[in-house]
Design a protein around this motif. Structure first.
Motif, mmCIF file in Angstrom:
data_model
loop_
_atom_site.group_PDB
_atom_site.id
_atom_site.type_symbol
_atom_site.label_atom_id
_atom_site.label_comp_id
_atom_site.label_asym_id
_atom_site.label_seq_id
_atom_site.Cartn_x
_atom_site.Cartn_y
_atom_site.Cartn_z
ATOM 1 N N ALA A 40 0.849 -1.188 0.000
ATOM 2 C CA ALA A 40 0.000 0.000 0.000
ATOM 3 C C ALA A 40 0.881 1.234 0.000
ATOM 4 O O ALA A 40 2.043 1.189 0.423
ATOM 5 N N MET A 42 0.864 3.608 1.889
ATOM 6 C CA MET A 42 1.211 4.125 3.211
ATOM 7 C C MET A 42 2.410 3.433 3.855
ATOM 8 O O MET A 42 2.926 3.916 4.854
ATOM 9 N N ARG A 68 0.405 -7.095 -4.347
ATOM 10 C CA ARG A 68 -0.411 -7.783 -3.339
ATOM 11 C C ARG A 68 -0.442 -9.281 -3.629
ATOM 12 O O ARG A 68 -1.387 -9.797 -4.214
ATOM 13 N N MET A 91 -0.840 2.631 -6.851
ATOM 14 C CA MET A 91 -1.815 3.204 -5.945
ATOM 15 C C MET A 91 -1.517 4.691 -5.761
ATOM 16 O O MET A 91 -0.445 5.068 -5.309
ATOM 17 N N TRP A 166 -9.274 -0.743 7.927
ATOM 18 C CA TRP A 166 -8.109 -1.117 7.125
ATOM 19 C C TRP A 166 -6.864 -1.328 7.975
ATOM 20 O O TRP A 166 -6.539 -0.521 8.842
ATOM 21 N N ASN A 211 -10.178 4.298 -1.416
ATOM 22 C CA ASN A 211 -10.324 3.980 0.004
ATOM 23 C C ASN A 211 -9.711 5.105 0.837
ATOM 24 O O ASN A 211 -8.548 5.425 0.680
ATOM 25 N N VAL A 213 -8.672 6.047 4.432
ATOM 26 C CA VAL A 213 -8.469 5.437 5.745
ATOM 27 C C VAL A 213 -8.155 6.531 6.752
ATOM 28 O O VAL A 213 -7.344 7.419 6.477
ATOM 29 N N ASP A 234 -4.939 8.399 5.249
ATOM 30 C CA ASP A 234 -4.201 7.574 4.281
ATOM 31 C C ASP A 234 -5.197 7.172 3.220
ATOM 32 O O ASP A 234 -6.126 6.426 3.497
ATOM 33 N N THR A 235 -5.052 7.686 2.013
ATOM 34 C CA THR A 235 -6.020 7.275 0.999
ATOM 35 C C THR A 235 -5.316 6.512 -0.110
ATOM 36 O O THR A 235 -4.113 6.725 -0.360
ATOM 37 N N GLY A 236 -6.050 5.622 -0.746
ATOM 38 C CA GLY A 236 -5.450 4.843 -1.825
ATOM 39 C C GLY A 236 -6.457 4.578 -2.929
ATOM 40 O O GLY A 236 -7.568 4.119 -2.676
HETATM 41 N N1 SER Z 1 -4.030 1.945 2.898
HETATM 42 C C1 SER Z 1 -5.275 1.930 2.209
HETATM 43 C C2 SER Z 1 -5.329 0.864 1.149
HETATM 44 O O1 SER Z 1 -4.313 0.350 0.791
HETATM 45 C C3 SER Z 1 -5.532 3.265 1.589
HETATM 46 O O2 SER Z 1 -4.368 3.759 0.999
HETATM 47 O O3 SER Z 1 -6.368 0.563 0.660
#
Ligand code: SER
Length: 878
Positions: A40, A42, A68, A91, A166, A211, A213, A234-236
């Motif tokens: 991710a 973050m 992932r 991301m 999350w 997303n 977070v 934290d957005t993704g």
């Molecule tokens: N950490 C969250 C995700 O990976 C948002 O960045 O979905």
């Protein structure tokens, strides 16, 4: 809008909102035992959330390469089968570190999607966290209320912990999240079924795109949640999905991020995408996987047999397997997608463009060797389903299905398909069990078990003072217990430290930490994200007392020699072999240095000698170390400092040079003050470790001296054994020549003797009526001589049976030879006979009807062999 523009718009949008743009961290994670790959955006900011480090900016935005395929977030099995999961994806994210929170995050997400990207508002749905009783967490009313400013309440749904809380891994920063979903189904379908009912239901056209977070907690090793010192955002948002939605496609693979790859695969296999679901899955798997493989290799992770390398190897194998089975590829093909990949991503991620030919060579070689394995796997499965195996119950066991999956890259569905076609079934439960077991194994192999930190004081910025001094005082900030393969150990973080933490190939320092009451041994020092963690032999009994730190000086100095020598070696390789030389790995400790680099041919003796001499020349020049700290990264690069792919650099870096014209690198390691200290540099070996990667191992200083002394000593001993000739080389050559002549003479003698024996035996045949029998004991030097003797007897004599019971250097052997006409007339079979006779010497053997041999264990049985043979044939005579 093409993908490039969409990516740029995201970044610009947040730059306009005072976010600093940060480059993507490497996809392969170093220094974090909880993660193998970046999963991710973050991850690289983990320490900011935990309060271990001060963020360089309170607002950050970026586009991060993610993978992932392992651990908590693993989408591998869905990839290709559906149209919107990927192994590697980009991301895009925006972050607030204790700055803005839910209100702005929500408002800006809405603004970007609906105004900048122009998504239709009435296709969007929102989920917010619905609370969790077991965790003691409330529902996120605040997020719901904020969303109501932008969207009708009936389009906002509460979600469970699974979807709306999350977490990055088993431990670490986490929090409730709010997701934005989009319904891109055609009008008619939307009228028939309300999109709201399809949110989070795995509908391929009703998908999550972003997303948000709200990071507020730290998940501890004991499972509890601890509130963090500050609240963060934290957005993704996955670029691939966003591009698909904006470009109005039904599949991520129909966008400009993937189409060029699909066209190339079509060209290579001669099949078309979009004709048949089975081949389409294969297309998708291949064009997805090549990205994961290439980006990971670009960041320095080669396919291998363990950890991250093994994950990559399996992804590559999955790709090859789909290509083999469904698209008819029989030769390596994935590597041929590297041109497209470099064109698609080279601008944003230069590492794939700059290393294109290296990456493609590695992939090609890996493919070629897997194609061989794959054919073996298919054969194995065929053998079993065609009844040659012992699976009479017509069930393929879970273990076998798993082995095929794990070693040969066969997904369960393929094994099941082949099984079904042959009237077999697969024990799927057993397969799942075997899979779960392996996951457990890899979990405990990847992550050591860690207890929670006992925090005495917040870490803040930890000061490394070990460039200048090997001793210092410090306060203990935190400690904890850990368990790894070596058993129970402890970790400690100090307010400042002279201990160098393992990185850049240099091992961690060891030494002593003490106060007036106790002495603690430091067995290793490592980094965990941005913390310097001392691995110690016991827990501090008096943690509040100030401690004195003392690095093992001897170890550090010897290690420094090797590290500086590695820099000289790299520079020398570049000078001798060319500028393409690139570090692919390095390791230095007190004993030796090891340097891996990209180069496609074995180094010749001359090249190696030239490299070694050049390094020694630079040592003798006694070049002073030039160390520059806190150089802006761009400035360092323009000075010509070598940076490594896959390494995470900050905005300010340390530069280490030994004569800027010769060696200049970005490096955090410790080095000698002048090259003369290295003393001597001696190469021990040069070898290949994988496709396109060479390895040099070398020693310096005392080790080099010892090595040379030992070699001299060895030479002396050899000289002594040869009785001290003046010219050892000539003396050895003479010896070898003499030995060869002697060998020839012996062979001639043996031949003579064998002839003599044969002539003797020729007169000893017993008349058995219509044939003649010889059954005798012979002594021979080897099995070949026995065979030769048997054949000569057969060729020179007519209508004979000869049984030779041989003593071959103390081991019993039997040869039986029978004239062809007897084989035909009497149906004699030397194979059967020899097996019968071999029982007398406790052995076995076989062969053809006219010639067979046997070996055994009991030399004393040879006379009985002779007797038995006589008996057998006189009986046959009757
Ligand atoms: N950490 C969250 C995700 O990976 C948002 O960045 O979905």
């Amino acid at each position: 809008m093409d993908a490039k523009l969409i990516r740029e718009k995201f970044i610009h949008f947040f730059q306009n909102k005072q976010h600093q743009l940060v480059t993507s961290a490497p996809i392969v994670v170093k220094n974090d035992p909880t993660l193998m790959f970046t999963n991710a955006g973050m991850n690289q900011f983990k320490d900011y959330f935990l309060g271990n480090e001060t963020p360089k900016s309170l607002r950050i935005a970026n586009s991060q390469k993610c993978l992932r395929v392992s651990g908590k977030h693993n989408d591998l099995e869905e990839v290709g089968v559906d149209t919107y999961h990927h192994t590697m994806f980009e991301m895009m994210g925006n972050w607030s570190f204790g700055d803005y929170f839910k209100k702005e995050a929500i408002a800006w997400a809405w603004e970007l999607l609906t105004e900048e990207y122009g998504l239709e508002k009435d296709r969007l749905y929102i989920t917010v966290f619905g609370g969790d009783e077991a965790e003691g967490l409330e529902k996120d009313q605040e997020a719901l209320d904020l969303w109501k400013n932008w969207i009708a309440e009936d389009r906002i749904l509460y979600g469970s912990k699974k979807d709306n809380f999350w977490e990055m891994g088993e431990t670490g920063p986490c929090g409730p999240c709010s997701e934005i979903h989009i319904d891109i189904r055609p009008e008619e379908e939307r009228r028939a079924v309300d999109g709201k009912t399809l949110v989070n239901e795995d509908h391929p056209q009703v998908i999550e795109i972003w997303n948000l977070v709200f990071i507020q907690y730290n998940r501890m090793a004991n499972g509890s949640l601890t509130p963090l010192p500050a609240k963060h955002v934290d957005t993704g948002m996955g670029l691939e999905r966003l591009v698909r939605v904006i470009q109005g496609k039904f599949s991520n693979y129909d966008t400009d991020l993937f189409i060029p790859f699909i066209r190339k695969v079509e060209e290579l296999c001669g099949k078309k995408y979009g004709k048949d679901e089975k081949t389409d899955i294969a297309f998708r798997v291949i064009v997805d996987h090549i990205r994961a493989i290439a980006f990971t290799i670009a960041d320095g992770q080669l396919p291998s047999n363990n950890k991250a390398g093994y994950v990559i190897r399996r992804i590559l194998r999955r790709g090859v397997r789909y290509g083999y089975t469904f698209l008819g590829f029989r030769e390596p093909f994935l590597y041929q997608l590297m041109d497209v990949l470099a064109d698609t991503f080279g601008e944003v991620y230069p590492e794939v463009k700059d290393q294109k030919s290296f990456i493609s060579k590695v992939i090609e070689q890996e493919e070629a060797s897997f194609l061989k394995t794959l054919e073996n796997g298919l054969k194995k499965l065929e053998q079993i389903t065609s009844g040659m195996g012992k699976h009479s119950d017509k069930v393929i066991s879970g273990e076998l299905a798993f082995e095929l999956y794990d070693t040969f890259g066969f997904p369960l569905d393929l094994t099941s398909l082949i099984a079904r076609e042959n009237g077999f079934s697969v024990d799927e439960k057993g397969f799942q069990n075997a899979m779960a077991q392996q996951k457990d194994r890899s979990r405990s192999a990847a992550g050591l078990e860690t207890g929670d930190w006992v925090i005495l004081q917040d870490a803040g910025e930890v000061n490394f003072v070990g460039y200048e001094q090997l001793e210092s005082t410090a306060k203990i900030l935190r400690y904890r217990e850990i368990k790894d393969k070596k058993g129970k150990q402890y970790q400690m973080v100090l307010s400042q430290t002279p201990f160098y933490a393992e990185s850049g190939g240099q091992v961690g320092d060891t030494g002593i930490i003490s106060n007036e009451r106790e002495t603690i041994k430091v067995v290793d020092t490592k980094r965990e994200n941005d913390l310097i963690v001392h691995i110690v032999d016991k827990i501090p009994q008096f943690p509040h007392l100030e401690v004195h730190c003392e690095v093992d000086q001897d170890q550090r100095n010897l290690t420094m020699n090797n590290h500086s020598a590695t820099h000289l070696l790299q520079a020398a390789l570049k000078q001798v072999l060319g500028g393409h030389i690139q570090q692919k790995g390095s390791f230095v400790n007190r004993e030796m240095l090891r340097f891996d680099f990209a180069h496609f041919a074995k180094l010749s003796e001359d090249e190696l000698e030239e490299v070694e001499s050049l390094v020694n020349e630079k040592i003798r020049e006694n070049i002073a170390l030039e160390e520059l700290r806190s150089v802006p990264i761009e400035e360092a690069k323009s000075m010509g400092a070598t940076a490594l792919f896959g390494e995470k650099y900050g905005d300010f870096v340390r530069v280490v040079a030994f004569d800027r014209e010769f060696s200049i690198e970005l490096c955090g390691g410790t080095h000698v003050s002048a090259t003369g200290k290295i003393g001597t540099f001696k190469v021990l070996s040069e070898s290949s470790i994988s496709a396109g990667v060479r390895r040099i191992e070398a020693v310096t200083a005392e080790k080099a001296e010892t090595f040379i002394r030992e070699q001299m000593q060895l030479l002396k001993e050899v000289q002594h054994i040869l009785r001290n000739p003046k010219n050892i080389k000539k003396s050895l050559e003479d010896l070898i020549q003499e030995r060869n002549e002697l060998r020839k003479a012996i062979e001639q003698l043996q031949l003579k003797e064998a002839n003599h024996l044969k002539n003797q035996l020729s007169t000893q045949f017993a008349d058995m009526g219509d044939f003649r029998l010889l059954s005798v004991l012979v002594k021979l030097p080897n099995a070949d001589a026995l065979k030769k003797l048997a054949f000569e007897l057969k060729n020179e004599q007519e209508r004979i049976v000869a049984v030779l019971a041989a003593d071959i250097e103390g081991k019993p052997q039997i040869a039986v030879v029978i004239s062809e006409e007897l084989v035909k007339e009497k149906e004699y079979d030397a194979g059967k006979i020899v097996r019968e006779l071999a029982k007398e010497i406790k052995g076995g053997g076989g062969g053809q009807p006219f010639f067979a041999t046997a070996g055994g264990k009991e030399l004393g049985g040879l006379p009985s062999v002779i007797e038995l043979a006589k008996k057998l044939f006189s009986k046959r005579q009757d």
